[in-house]
Design a protein around this motif. Structure first.
Motif, PDB file in Angstrom:
ATOM      1  N   ASN A  69       2.406  10.292 -21.406  1.00  0.00           N
ATOM      2  CA  ASN A  69       1.778  11.257 -20.499  1.00  0.00           C
ATOM      3  C   ASN A  69       0.280  11.430 -20.690  1.00  0.00           C
ATOM      4  N   ARG A  70      -0.282  10.790 -21.703  1.00  0.00           N
ATOM      5  CA  ARG A  70      -1.722  10.992 -21.906  1.00  0.00           C
ATOM      6  C   ARG A  70      -2.403   9.696 -22.318  1.00  0.00           C
ATOM      7  N   ASN A 114     -11.900  13.796  -5.197  1.00  0.00           N
ATOM      8  CA  ASN A 114     -12.071  15.248  -5.345  1.00  0.00           C
ATOM      9  C   ASN A 114     -12.617  15.606  -6.726  1.00  0.00           C
ATOM     10  N   GLY A 115     -13.521  14.791  -7.198  1.00  0.00           N
ATOM     11  CA  GLY A 115     -14.133  15.067  -8.490  1.00  0.00           C
ATOM     12  C   GLY A 115     -13.381  14.480  -9.663  1.00  0.00           C
ATOM     13  N   ILE A 116     -12.210  13.946  -9.411  1.00  0.00           N
ATOM     14  CA  ILE A 116     -11.430  13.339 -10.498  1.00  0.00           C
ATOM     15  C   ILE A 116     -11.839  11.873 -10.604  1.00  0.00           C
ATOM     16  N   LEU A 120      -8.498   7.986 -13.447  1.00  0.00           N
ATOM     17  CA  LEU A 120      -7.334   8.876 -13.457  1.00  0.00           C
ATOM     18  C   LEU A 120      -6.562   8.807 -12.139  1.00  0.00           C
ATOM     19  N   SER A 329      -8.768  12.535   2.267  1.00  0.00           N
ATOM     20  CA  SER A 329      -7.929  13.628   1.793  1.00  0.00           C
ATOM     21  C   SER A 329      -6.444  13.346   1.975  1.00  0.00           C
ATOM     22  N   VAL A 333      -4.075  13.235  -6.401  1.00  0.00           N
ATOM     23  CA  VAL A 333      -3.734  12.804  -7.757  1.00  0.00           C
ATOM     24  C   VAL A 333      -2.330  13.271  -8.109  1.00  0.00           C
ATOM     25  N   ARG A 335       0.905  12.710 -11.521  1.00  0.00           N
ATOM     26  CA  ARG A 335       1.020  12.393 -12.950  1.00  0.00           C
ATOM     27  C   ARG A 335       2.424  11.908 -13.304  1.00  0.00           C
ATOM     28  N   PHE A 404      10.020   9.126 -10.796  1.00  0.00           N
ATOM     29  CA  PHE A 404       9.072  10.192 -10.483  1.00  0.00           C
ATOM     30  C   PHE A 404       8.679   9.963  -9.033  1.00  0.00           C
TER      31      PHE A 404
ATOM     32  N   THR B 223     -12.561  15.675   2.208  1.00  0.00           N
ATOM     33  CA  THR B 223     -12.454  16.979   1.546  1.00  0.00           C
ATOM     34  C   THR B 223     -11.006  17.449   1.536  1.00  0.00           C
ATOM     35  N   ILE B 224     -10.461  17.568   0.357  1.00  0.00           N
ATOM     36  CA  ILE B 224      -9.066  18.006   0.278  1.00  0.00           C
ATOM     37  C   ILE B 224      -8.990  19.524   0.452  1.00  0.00           C
ATOM     38  N   ALA B 269     -13.947  20.860  -8.093  1.00  0.00           N
ATOM     39  CA  ALA B 269     -13.076  21.062  -6.932  1.00  0.00           C
ATOM     40  C   ALA B 269     -11.782  21.748  -7.358  1.00  0.00           C
ATOM     41  N   LEU B 287     -10.006  21.192 -10.910  1.00  0.00           N
ATOM     42  CA  LEU B 287      -9.625  19.791 -11.102  1.00  0.00           C
ATOM     43  C   LEU B 287     -10.361  19.145 -12.273  1.00  0.00           C
ATOM     44  N   ARG B 288     -10.824  19.962 -13.192  1.00  0.00           N
ATOM     45  CA  ARG B 288     -11.287  19.465 -14.489  1.00  0.00           C
ATOM     46  C   ARG B 288     -10.524  20.136 -15.629  1.00  0.00           C
ATOM     47  N   GLU B 309      -6.808  16.837 -17.913  1.00  0.00           N
ATOM     48  CA  GLU B 309      -8.002  16.406 -17.180  1.00  0.00           C
ATOM     49  C   GLU B 309      -8.154  17.173 -15.871  1.00  0.00           C
ATOM     50  N   TYR B 310      -7.065  17.732 -15.372  1.00  0.00           N
ATOM     51  CA  TYR B 310      -7.101  18.480 -14.107  1.00  0.00           C
ATOM     52  C   TYR B 310      -5.896  19.416 -14.046  1.00  0.00           C
ATOM     53  N   ILE B 312      -3.311  21.048 -11.191  1.00  0.00           N
ATOM     54  CA  ILE B 312      -2.920  20.897  -9.793  1.00  0.00           C
ATOM     55  C   ILE B 312      -2.272  22.166  -9.247  1.00  0.00           C
ATOM     56  N   PRO B 328      -0.658  19.160 -15.949  1.00  0.00           N
ATOM     57  CA  PRO B 328      -0.044  17.835 -15.786  1.00  0.00           C
ATOM     58  C   PRO B 328       0.375  17.168 -17.092  1.00  0.00           C
ATOM     59  N   LEU B 329      -0.082  17.686 -18.223  1.00  0.00           N
ATOM     60  CA  LEU B 329       0.385  17.143 -19.493  1.00  0.00           C
ATOM     61  C   LEU B 329       1.751  17.715 -19.856  1.00  0.00           C
ATOM     62  N   ALA B 350       4.926  16.067 -16.371  1.00  0.00           N
ATOM     63  CA  ALA B 350       3.901  16.909 -15.756  1.00  0.00           C
ATOM     64  C   ALA B 350       4.480  18.135 -15.054  1.00  0.00           C
ATOM     65  N   LEU B 352       3.615  20.285 -11.924  1.00  0.00           N
ATOM     66  CA  LEU B 352       2.778  20.145 -10.738  1.00  0.00           C
ATOM     67  C   LEU B 352       3.034  21.251  -9.724  1.00  0.00           C
TER      68      LEU B 352
END
Lengths: 415, 384
Positions: A69-70, A114-116, A120, A329, A333, A335, A404, B223-224, B269, B287-288, B309-310, B312, B328-329, B350, B352
């Protein structure tokens, strides 16, 4: 750089008695001895067989799944190592060999979702690549070359660094046995290689950077993703990055150009023009504008020409619904937290599709192949591998546990 | 059970975030046991929040399209739908009907007693039909509100799913709407050449754009819009985030006047709906991988960095101000009122989706490892 030997024999088929090097070099020999004035010279007729004959000749190998997962180097390396021990003789495959790893990167490193960061979502994470490279080095690989065509005219190391691939870190993890190669043109080679497509449907041969030929082993390091035209992006689709921009790129006008960095939309998606190969190698059987028809067929034509020895999926953190940032959009993302590996690309891609919650043997124009042809079924018909999940041995984590479900591949038009 | 009285928040979480305000606030102070008491088994990854009825039944929909009803840890019924479920379902407060939308573009009305499908309606579209937005059912009118990638928001009659009216939902809509007690609806949408719009739809269907975050250089198509707005009834305001090419903006809007009370830029974001705490402060999950808290005047209060890392999914907050959210971890966080926090549970895969409170104050945490983990809560009072 290794010196090239001359081969006189014409390979019979991929995956047969010939080694990869023999096969690929043989293909070069064909190209260098035959005047490639027309596709007919190298085209082989499609073989029609009954299903029973087909079944007995479709290769299948076990496919391994691990939960991870990481992006922790030690964790990823440990998980991959265990997978490799379960799926077959990866150690034997690479020992004393030159290994070329085609990495799934994309046509820019400066975007994000979206900034990610792309690693990733869209591209293979450098930690997975480094963990793989480290294992291959430990297994005795002579040299490991990570390659893809990247839209940068800078040095190879610099081009890769934008994707998080830092040459110093890789060298440190791989005892200096690593090299990065941007294969957007012929690179350091003096000439291109011609590689024949057995029973090619849309392409009869590929003219490519010799990195993909001057090797003993090809590894496809893929990202687990949906793909709008292909259904899913897998180890086979990853080969789309092999035909170089310098010959196949969108930014070419009327001749090849070593400075080109464009994508292959016009030649291999929309198919509105042929590439500027030194000989005609496209059959013209593509359908203009129909990505869902063309892309799956080119995938199979690439997989037939470049037999993959090992597929590894980075399925830890990925994009879903579509394959890239350019889909806007509609993609997001997610996981899954999985790593997948196998030695047959069709089997491995099929298990990957199943992990994503899809049927890898689904009819054309149904999910995940909602916009076109099921390339996995097409590959089985070409005898490249098995795509029916009930016929594939899954090792490691049980498929039901690993599953998944992705959001479905984007549908272009309502049915 | 203690009698709960609070100005905001729902005791019965009939949709993601509680009720049609989506504020995520449970009207009681709760302490929870940090080890799950049990887990509800699902067929697939769970990306939709669990919803409840007042009799204590809970409803779980997963990514294989399986909808299940449970009473505590006992399955009551199951119903397999024709697509995966990303959008959190909603229960009608006035009838025993559960509304579930699928990625195949169908909305189902399911009898909560028998689990049988009462009505199935396909949302019309000329392209991808998927429904990703969390559904709400407005208490006053029993209207069901959702959108699909066909590009429309719909208000449907709860009793027969007939369309009452619809409006433009923008490009690939993901965010659900919220609604106030008068039946006014608030939503966000990305519109080409305009940007991200915050829109009010009166109960009559009349539309007014309250705010527009101008289109960024990358365009509205990039743009989401996934984070639903939320309503603070007691504070008389609405909070929403609108993403930019880099970062986002958090806005507070007066319900009464429609005036933007304040707006502040966010560094990253946002994909998760905000969460309202009972003191009027609001939490954002970006999202960080950072949770940020702002006072009701827009002042920055604190931030809490996760290892992820983000982030959701949004969170759920009890009345004393403790926020619960997953990452998500697979980590499940308890974030205290003062900004201190800790991981109280690790799911194998994860997380979510947003956790939910049951009417008894238990927390239901959906995971993509095919479990919904249930943490027993003890209601210790209406206010912390």
């Amino acid at each position: 750089m290794k010196s090239e030997r001359k081969y006189n024999s014409v390979p019979v088929c991929p995956g047969g008695q010939l080694t990869r090097r023999d096969f690929l070099k043989g293909a070069i020999a064909v190209a260098s001895t035959l005047p490639l004035a027309g596709a007919d010279l190298i085209r082989e007729p499609l073989q029609k067989t009954g299903d029973d004959v087909l079944e007995s000749k479709v290769p299948r190998t076990p496919v391994g799944i691990a939960l991870c997962n990481r992006y922790n180097f030690r964790e990823v390396k440990k998980a991959l190592g265990r997978l490799f021990d379960k799926i077959g003789s990866v150690r034997k495959l690479v020992k004393h060999k030159r290994v070329t790893v085609k990495v799934n990167l994309v046509n820019t490193s400066t975007e994000d979702l979206n900034g990610i960061p792309l690693w990733l979502t869209v591209t293979v994470h450098p930690v997975v690549a480094m963990a793989l490279g480290s294992l291959l080095a430990e297994y005795g690989a002579k040299e490991v070359i990570f390659c893809d065509q990247l839209p940068f005219r800078t040095s190879d190391a610099e081009a890769f660094s934008g994707y998080g691939f830092k040459i110093d870190s890789f060298n440190s993890a791989m005892d200096g046995k690593v090299r990065f190669a941007n294969t957007r043109n012929r690179g350091a080679y003096k000439e291109y290689a011609w590689v024949k497509v057995p029973n090619g449907e849309l392409a009869t041969a590929w003219e490519v950077n010799k990195t993909y030929v001057d090797t003993d082993v090809i590894v496809s390091l893929a990202k687990l993703k949906n793909h709008v035209s292909a259904g899913i992006t897998g180890g086979m689709k990853n080969l789309f990055g092999i035909p170089p921009s310098s010959i196949y790129g969108d930014d070419l006008k009327d001749e090849p150009d070593e400075d080109a960095i464009g994508y292959r939309n016009q030649t291999m998606h929309n198919c509105v023009r042929k590439p500027f190969t030194s000989a005609d190698s496209f059959t013209g059987r593509s359908i203009e504008g129909d990505h869902g028809y063309n892309v799956p067929r080119f995938i199979v034509d690439l997989a037939a020409a470049f037999p993959i020895d090992l597929v590894v999926f980075d399925g830890i953190s990925v994009i879903q619904t579509a394959e890239g940032w350019w889909n806007g959009s509609m993609s997001s993302v997610t996981r899954p937290g999985v790593l997948i590996a196998g030695m047959n690309p069709v089997c491995t891609d099929s298990v990957a599709a199943a992990v994503m919650g899809f049927d890898p043997n689904a009819p054309d124009k149904t999910l995940p192949f909602i916009n076109g042809t099921n390339y996995l079924a097409l590959a089985r018909k070409r005898r490249l591998g098995e795509n029916r999940i009930s016929e594939i041995e899954v090792v490691g984590v049980d498929l039901a546990k690993a599953r998944f479900e992705f959001q479905p591949t984007f549908r272009r038009v309502a049915l | 059970m203690n009698r709960i009285e609070a100005s905001s928040g729902a005791r019965i979480w009939r949709c993601s975030g509680g009720d049609s305000t989506r504020c995520g606030l449970f009207p009681g102070a709760i302490s929870i046991k940090t080890k799950p008491a049990f887990a509800l088994k699902t067929a697939g990854a769970v990306q939709a929040s669990v919803v409840f009825d007042e009799e204590g039944f809970c409803y779980v929909a997963d990514m294989t399209g399986l909808v299940q009803a449970f009473l505590k840890d006992r399955q009551i019924w199951q119903n397999r739908l024709n697509g995966s479920v990303v959008a959190s379902p909603a229960l009608c407060p006035k009838s025993n009907v559960l509304f579930v939308g699928t990625t195949a573009g169908s909305i189902y009305a399911i009898d909560t007693k028998s689990g049988k499908t009462l009505i199935k309606k396909d949302i019309p579209t000329t392209s991808d039909p998927r429904i990703l937005s969390d559904i709400i059912c407005v208490e006053k009118t029993s209207a069901v509100i959702l959108n699909s990638w066909g590009g429309k928001y719909y208000v449907l009659k709860g009793e027969n799913l007939e369309e009452i009216f619809c409006w433009d939902a923008g490009i690939t809509p993901y965010a659900g709407a919220c609604a106030d007690s008068e039946g006014n609806i608030y939503c966000l949408r990305a519109v080409a050449s305009r940007g991200v719009e915050f829109v009010k739809i009166a109960a009559s269907g009349q539309e007014s754009v309250i705010f527009c975050e101008p289109e960024s250089l990358r365009g509205a198509r990039r743009t989401i819009v996934a984070a639903a707005p939320i309503i603070d009834n007691s504070g008389g305001r609405i909070y929403f985030t609108a993403n930019r090419d880099i970062g986002a903006v958090l806005c507070a809007v007066s319900i009464e006047t429609g005036v933007i009370l304040w707006k502040i830029g966010l560094p990253n974001a946002v994909q998760a709906a905000p969460v309202l705490r009972s003191d009027g402060s609001v939490m954002i999950f970006d999202l960080r991988g950072v949770a940020l808290c702002f006072g009701k005047d827009g002042s920055f209060l604190f931030q809490y960095k996760t290892d992820a890392e983000y982030i959701i999914a949004s969170g759920a907050v009890e009345d004393a101000g403790t926020v619960f959210f997953g990452d998500p971890l697979g980590n499940f966080h308890q974030l205290n009122k003062d900004g201190s926090g800790r991981i109280i549970f690790k799911s194998q895969r994860a997380i979510l989706s947003r956790p939910s409170f049951s009417p008894q104050g238990n927390i239901y945490l959906p995971s993509t490892d095919k479990n919904v983990y249930v943490f027993v809560g003890n209601i210790i009072g209406p206010k912390g």
